[in-house]
Design an enzyme around this catalytic site. Structure first.
Site, PDB file in Angstrom:
ATOM      1  N   HIS A   1      -9.651   2.667   0.405  1.00 12.45           N
ATOM      2  CA  HIS A   1      -9.661   1.512   1.305  1.00 12.45           C
ATOM      3  C   HIS A   1     -10.798   1.605   2.327  1.00 12.45           C
ATOM      4  O   HIS A   1     -10.625   1.244   3.500  1.00 12.45           O
ATOM      5  CB  HIS A   1      -8.314   1.403   2.021  1.00 12.45           C
ATOM      6  CG  HIS A   1      -7.937   0.011   2.417  1.00 12.45           C
ATOM      7  ND1 HIS A   1      -8.706  -0.768   3.244  1.00 12.45           N
ATOM      8  CD2 HIS A   1      -6.846  -0.740   2.090  1.00 12.45           C
ATOM      9  CE1 HIS A   1      -8.106  -1.928   3.435  1.00 12.45           C
ATOM     10  NE2 HIS A   1      -6.985  -1.945   2.736  1.00 12.45           N
TER      11      HIS A   1
ATOM     12  N   GLU B   1     -11.545  -2.998  -2.940  1.00  8.47           N
ATOM     13  CA  GLU B   1     -10.453  -2.098  -3.329  1.00  8.47           C
ATOM     14  C   GLU B   1     -10.118  -2.293  -4.808  1.00  8.47           C
ATOM     15  O   GLU B   1      -9.362  -3.198  -5.162  1.00  8.47           O
ATOM     16  CB  GLU B   1      -9.211  -2.385  -2.484  1.00  8.47           C
ATOM     17  CG  GLU B   1      -9.445  -2.386  -0.989  1.00  8.47           C
ATOM     18  CD  GLU B   1      -8.355  -3.128  -0.237  1.00  8.47           C
ATOM     19  OE1 GLU B   1      -7.166  -2.807  -0.439  1.00  8.47           O
ATOM     20  OE2 GLU B   1      -8.693  -4.057   0.528  1.00  8.47           O
TER      21      GLU B   1
ATOM     22  N   HIS C   1       0.807  -1.228   0.000  1.00 10.66           N
ATOM     23  CA  HIS C   1       0.000   0.000   0.000  1.00 10.66           C
ATOM     24  C   HIS C   1       0.845   1.285   0.000  1.00 10.66           C
ATOM     25  O   HIS C   1       0.567   2.228   0.731  1.00 10.66           O
ATOM     26  CB  HIS C   1      -0.943   0.003   1.191  1.00 10.66           C
ATOM     27  CG  HIS C   1      -2.102  -0.930   1.062  1.00 10.66           C
ATOM     28  ND1 HIS C   1      -2.669  -1.251  -0.159  1.00 10.66           N
ATOM     29  CD2 HIS C   1      -2.811  -1.621   2.004  1.00 10.66           C
ATOM     30  CE1 HIS C   1      -3.676  -2.092   0.041  1.00 10.66           C
ATOM     31  NE2 HIS C   1      -3.782  -2.340   1.329  1.00 10.66           N
TER      32      HIS C   1
END
Length: 328
Positions: A167, A295, A97
């Site tokens: 997210h 996502e 991420h």
């Protein structure tokens, strides 16, 4: 447009902006360009936090804008233009991420703020978290006709990687209800990507037919949690290859809220928060299965796999992506 003090970061005031239109209200934090609340006709359906510290302690990425690249990159390295690049990693295993200090932890600049639209920008310098190039990244949140639109745009002065996402953890029963397993979900996908013990795709594309990964017909999110394939992740933490831009449909039989989700990204990660525990949220504690994430993304580690679209942003060429959440 409402604007209120949320917290402080390095001595600087951090604000929460509320955009609204019709029955939709969205609270957005400048840190992480993060959606901290999403109210559909008065019902808040996303997990969020009352301070930057609570958010950081949760380890959730809840509601945050993710970048430069969502999800995992194996060993934190990739080759682009015949040069190997090394990124920051978690325990030396993979890059996740956007890195140790990804976009979710960055203070964005507000470019414009209107009743139904908020535009934020972050400039990621060359070498940040190991990525090549100075990238200018813009995210636009808008609400209209019972929909939340997220539009991403980026440019860079070198070839680089870019795969943005949001997210949010959804619970259509209401974020305070504590358990999303009875939410109904359909995903328009015929294939998922099996993973190794690090949750990195093996490079295979496996059919969902006859497996717990099949969401082509609407079903309870928690229906198959006891199946052996889902025990290691305590539910879902899997990437799906999408058939079309209208890729997901979710419902609550408690609130009656219906959500349809659209994107131009090729895949989506379904995560049902099996690893979440004892996080101090807006309305109390969040534990496992408190929410589910959809996502949109490129396939995790796509840059190092054959047969998958690559999340490459070319020098000097602007690129865009979008996610739309339609409510009824």
């Amino acid at each position: 447009m409402q604007k209120k003090l949320y917290d402080k970061l390095d001595g600087k005031d951090v604000f929460l902006y509320t955009i609204s239109n019709g029955g939709i209200e969205v609270d957005i934090c400048e840190v992480g360009a993060r959606i901290n609340a999403l109210r559909v006709h008065g019902v808040d359906i996303v997990l969020g936090f009352n301070s930057i510290a609570d958010y950081a302690k949760s380890g959730t990425y809840a509601g945050a804008t993710i970048g430069r690249v969502a999800n995992r990159i194996a060993d934190g390295k990739f080759t682009l233009d015949s040069k190997e690049h090394r990124l920051s990693t978690i325990f030396g295993k993979y890059h996740l991420h956007g890195g140790i200090e990804g976009f979710d932890k960055k203070l964005f600049t507000v470019l414009s703020a209107e009743n139904c639209c908020l535009v934020l920008q972050y400039v990621s310098e060359d070498g940040e978290e190991g990525y090549p190039g100075r990238m200018t990244f813009t995210v636009k949140f808008g609400v209209v006709d019972d929909a939340l639109m997220i539009d991403y745009a980026a440019t860079c002065d070198r070839n680089t990687l870019w795969c943005p996402t949001n997210h949010m953890y959804f619970n259509l029963d209401g974020e305070q209800s504590g358990d999303c397993r009875n939410n109904l979900l359909r995903i328009n996908s015929d294939y998922y990507t099996p993973t190794d013990d690090k949750l990195l795709p093996t490079g295979e594309k496996a059919s969902v037919k006859g497996t717990p990964f099949n969401f082509n017909r609407k079903k309870r999110i928690g229906k198959d949690f006891e199946k052996k394939e889902l025990l290691p992740t305590l539910g879902y933490d899997h990437n799906y290859i999408l058939n079309r831009e209208h890729f997901a449909h979710a419902e609550s039989t408690v609130t009656g809220i219906i959500m349809d989700v659209y994107t131009d990204l090729p895949c989506v990660q379904l995560y049902t928060a099996g690893q979440l525990k004892n996080a101090t949220g807006k309305s109390g504690k969040y534990d496992k299965w408190a929410g589910f994430c959809l996502e949109p993304q490129y396939c995790p580690n796509a840059i190092n796999l054959d047969g998958f679209d690559k999340p490459i942003l070319k020098k000097g060429e602007g690129k865009t992506h979008y996610i739309r959440y339609q409510f009824s």
